[in-house]
Design an enzyme around this catalytic site. Structure first.
Site: not given
Length: 250
Positions: A154, A158
């Site tokens: 993640y 991002k």
């Protein structure tokens, strides 16, 4: 927070619009006057979003983890409305795991939805947005700015999305388009609800990212995205706005 800028006569494409922040963003844009192409894998959720918005919504079901679905989503919006003024990449996936145990399929899914799909959607949308002096808003995360235990995929996705936003902003610096990102903290969304620590997780490490001021309100975040998508935010280009109630302040 007040209402976003006027989007009357404009068209926005919003991914992840079957629920959570994507749905709230689509509603905020519609309330600002935009016609909205709402995109998600969840057809039932999209139908609920469309019913809330009314005649200004166009439903397009797509699995954005598959690269071949991204350009057709943009094409469908333009075919339906005849133009595109804003692309809001809201869809996201979170998979927590002990890094040494993370399945490659889970890693690939997170990167596909959170990073590859936004790039491919931008790639397809930019020619249309250049014609309308349009805008792109990518929803990144505080995970782009701080390392989070058990969230290697993640954070990577991002962080890549935030840097991609800046790179595109520089590439199109002299073109009539605005490209920005927004990095929310924790919110009460389906992604937030999926925050289940992996087996054996050190809860003290996770506590480091607990917001002292509570969760960010989904509607506040949606209104900020809608604002960035509008001409009222003409001064923003290449920005990554951290809206996390102070988590990344120190």
């Amino acid at each position: 927070m007040g209402m976003p800028g006027d989007m009357t006569g404009k068209v926005a494409l919003v991914t992840g619009a079957a629920g959570g922040l994507g749905r709230a963003t689509a509603i905020a844009l519609a309330e600002a006057g935009a016609q909205v192409c709402i995109v998600d894998l969840n057809a039932d959720g999209l139908a609920e979003t469309a019913a809330t918005i009314g005649d200004g919504a166009f439903v397009h079901v797509a699995d954005l983890s598959r690269p071949e679905t991204c350009a057709p989503a943009v094409a469908a919006a333009v075919a339906r409305f005849g133009r595109l003024d804003a692309l809001c990449n809201v869809a996201g996936v979170l998979k927590l795991a002990n890094a040494h145990q993370m399945a490659l399929a889970d890693w690939n899914l997170v990167i596909a939805v959170n990073l590859t799909a936004p790039f491919l959607l931008c790639q397809a949308a930019i020619p249309h947005l250049l014609k309308t002096n349009g805008s792109i808003v990518n929803v990144s995360s505080l995970a782009a700015h701080i390392g989070e235990a058990y969230a290697a995929a993640y954070c990577a996705s991002k962080g890549g999305l935030s840097q991609m936003t800046k790179a595109l902003a520089m590439e199109y610096m002299m073109q009539p388009i605005r490209i920005n990102a927004i990095s929310p903290g924790g919110m009460a969304t389906p992604i937030g609800a999926s925050f289940v620590p992996p087996e054996g997780a050190d809860m003290a490490l996770l506590a480091r990212f607990r917001p002292m001021r509570g969760l960010v309100e989904v509607e506040d975040m949606a209104r900020m995205i809608a604002y960035l998508a509008s001409d009222a935010a003409s001064g923003f280009h290449g920005a990554d706005i951290q809206m996390d109630k102070g988590i990344t302040a120190g």
